[in-house]
Design an enzyme around this catalytic site. Structure first.
Site, PDB file in Angstrom:
ATOM      1  CG  HIS A  20      15.474  28.216  39.505  1.00  0.00           C
ATOM      2  ND1 HIS A  20      15.975  27.518  40.583  1.00  0.00           N
ATOM      3  CD2 HIS A  20      16.271  27.914  38.451  1.00  0.00           C
ATOM      4  CE1 HIS A  20      17.032  26.832  40.193  1.00  0.00           C
ATOM      5  NE2 HIS A  20      17.233  27.051  38.900  1.00  0.00           N
ATOM      6  CB  SER A 242      13.702  21.000  39.600  1.00  0.00           C
ATOM      7  OG  SER A 242      12.471  20.334  39.443  1.00  0.00           O
ATOM      8  CE  LYS A 243      14.923  26.602  35.285  1.00  0.00           C
ATOM      9  NZ  LYS A 243      16.100  26.499  34.458  1.00  0.00           N
ATOM     10  NE  ARG A 244       9.101  17.021  36.765  1.00  0.00           N
ATOM     11  CZ  ARG A 244       8.658  15.857  36.329  1.00  0.00           C
ATOM     12  NH1 ARG A 244       9.283  15.239  35.371  1.00  0.00           N
ATOM     13  NH2 ARG A 244       7.598  15.307  36.874  1.00  0.00           N
ATOM     14  CG  HIS A 245       9.014  19.603  42.336  1.00  0.00           C
ATOM     15  ND1 HIS A 245       9.279  18.445  41.661  1.00  0.00           N
ATOM     16  CD2 HIS A 245      10.033  19.789  43.187  1.00  0.00           C
ATOM     17  CE1 HIS A 245      10.415  17.957  42.117  1.00  0.00           C
ATOM     18  NE2 HIS A 245      10.890  18.737  43.040  1.00  0.00           N
TER      19      HIS A 245
END
Length: 472
Positions: A20, A242-245
């Site tokens: 990412h 983060s991978k969440r947002h």
RNA sequence: GUCCCCAUCGUCUAGCGGUUAGGACACCGCCCUUUCACGGCGGUAACCGGGGUUCAAGUCCCCGUGGGGACGCCA
């Protein structure tokens, strides 16, 4: 005598997800630092957590590095291939008395932390087994590093400056799990040392691990590398990306039509600057970047600025380079550009009106394929009762053009305007819808020159019929 | 909660004791214009608060406040 060590940096992701944005930025910093010092850049896969590491993630990381263009001189090196070496070091630590077996159970540890939290203390291992002298033979046990109790650990961080942490804040971390496998803090230390890493450049979420790692390096009698901790990138919500947002896979940026170079450029400027310069070529990045100048404060990811940077690349990159990256989108959108104008010329005509490669690919279909319908809004707005006659007039003139080029096309359009005593505004829009099917395109002379005479005439003919029928 | 890091326009940043606090993105006007864009010109907008130090503080120090991170047999 001065010994000049070859600079060596590394990017060491764990394969537990996609590559990412945050990862790319620290990788970029490491890569840049290595390249500008004529050093080596290593890709190391930290896969000691076999539960969570996956081959798909490994592939995704390698694909991402490849697309973004950060080439490495060594690797990918997998930590799982080095277990023997880690065991060796763990044994050394054990023999030296710098590590010990711990038989505390997970439940015990959980209870301990809970109690500490309730007591408003920082949760950490209480050292119960530190001097118990367990040999690790009978009961399932882990191995902990015996961290010094007194004194401070100093980190001379290239980005953050001097950081001091008291050993009191540290506890005896686990370096080998009960199944014998080594943990992160041990493996990084061993690898960075073994591989001769001179500069550890990583995210500042690792700052808290650094003093522990320094203590272990010291226990191993090693010379310390330099550290540089880059701040996190925040999402629009002010929280760490983060991978969440927000922190999607780098590959998603390819899918959305960004140049790898533009992403890199944007990421470089996020937290670093050089005078008033915004756009940096690869070579400029390498020569101008200074790890010491990286901002210590976290910064917020701004898609609009990234979009602008990307736009600058579309606007200025040589068409051949654009083509290289555009091809993926053409394939993705199933557009075959073999039957029509040279892609190079189309890019030149459209580069000022697209912000992304995806947009660019999506806007040039009418040069290569016939459309079956007119854009609804555009046709509604520009196809009026007078349109059939106007288009017919144009068609007659265009049919007689023997040298189909922009100047001649424009001349005919002008002639029609004069003849019908109409302004360009009455003629152009309808003509545009007729030949492109849409309400927007580059200027008509260029557009039609690219579409070609035969295709233009056919489309005009169709539009005349269509509008005649509509206003019959 | 404890420890660590951080703090200039909405966002990314310049500034390294004396500046009309500069640039970029975004936003808002105006111009250009056959559409969509590009472009040009102009504008709005910032030193978190409080104490020090100093002739002088956005710049140095301290304390608040705010934000981020870490506190796993994850990395």
């Amino acid at each position: 005598m001065i010994i000049i060590m070859t600079v060596k940096t590394r990017f060491a992701p764990s394969p537990t997800g996609y590559l990412h944005i945050g990862g790319v930025r620290t990788a970029l910093y490491s890569w840049l630092h290595a390249r500008q010092n004529k050093g080596n850049f290593i890709l190391r896969i930290e896969d000691t957590d076999r539960e969570r590491s996956t081959q798909e993630s490994v592939d995704a990381i390698i694909e991402g590095m490849d697309w973004i263009g950060l080439d490495y001189d060594e690797g990918p090196i997998f930590q799982t291939d080095r277990f023997d070496r880690y065991t060796e070091v763990i044994n050394q630590l054990l023999e030296q008395g710098d590590a010990y077996h711990c038989e505390c159970t997970r439940d015990e540890l959980d209870a301990m932390r809970e109690a500490q939290r309730a007591n408003k203390e920082k949760p950490r291992y209480n050292g119960k087994c530190r001097d118990a002298g367990h040999n690790g033979n009978d009961i399932e046990s882990v191995i902990r590093f015996r961290n010094p109790v007194d004194g401070d650990v100093l980190i001379d961080d290239l980005i953050k400056g001097q950081i001091t942490i008291n050993n009191r804040e540290l506890d005896d971390l686990i370096i080998a799990r009960s199944d014998g496998t080594p943990t992160y803090n041990l493996t990084v230390v061993v690898d960075d040392l073994d591989m001769g890493v001179t500069h550890v450049i990583r995210g500042d979420d690792h700052i808290n691990n650094t003093p522990r790692q320094i203590n272990m390096m010291k226990a191993l009698g090693a010379e310390l590398p330099q550290f540089a901790h880059a701040p996190m990138i925040l999402g629009g919500d002010g929280k760490r990306l983060s991978k969440r947002h927000g922190a999607v896979s780098v590959m998603q940026y390819r899918d959305e039509g960004y140049f790898p170079q533009a992403l890199l450029n944007y990421l470089l400027r996020l937290g670093w600057s050089h005078e008033d310069q915004e756009i940096f070529s690869r070579d400029e990045m390498i020569s101008l970047f200074k790890i010491e100048n990286v901002n210590g404060a976290p910064s917020t990811f701004n898609t609009k600025k990234l979009l602008w940077v990307n736009e600058q690349y579309i606007k200025t990159l040589p068409a051949v380079e654009i083509t290289e990256h555009l091809q993926w989108h053409l394939d993705d959108q199933d557009l075959d550009v073999s039957n029509g104008p040279a892609l190079h010329d189309v890019i030149e005509a459209h580069r000022d009106r697209a912000k992304t490669l995806k947009e660019l690919a999506a806007s040039i279909g009418y040069y290569y394929e016939d459309f079956s319908e007119y854009d609804e809004k555009a046709s509604k707005k520009h196809f009026k009762t007078a349109t059939p006659d106007i288009l017919q007039n144009l068609l007659d003139k265009f049919s007689k053009v023997s040298d189909w080029n922009a100047a001649n096309i424009q001349a005919e359009i002008n002639a029609t305007c004069e003849e019908l005593e109409l302004g360009m505004g009455k003629v152009g829009p309808a003509l545009r819808v007729a030949v492109t099917g849409s309400g927007m395109s580059p200027s008509l002379d260029i557009t039609m020159a690219l579409i070609g005479q035969q295709r233009s005439l056919q489309r005009l003919q169709k539009a005349v019929e269509f509008t005649r029928q509509k206003y019959a």
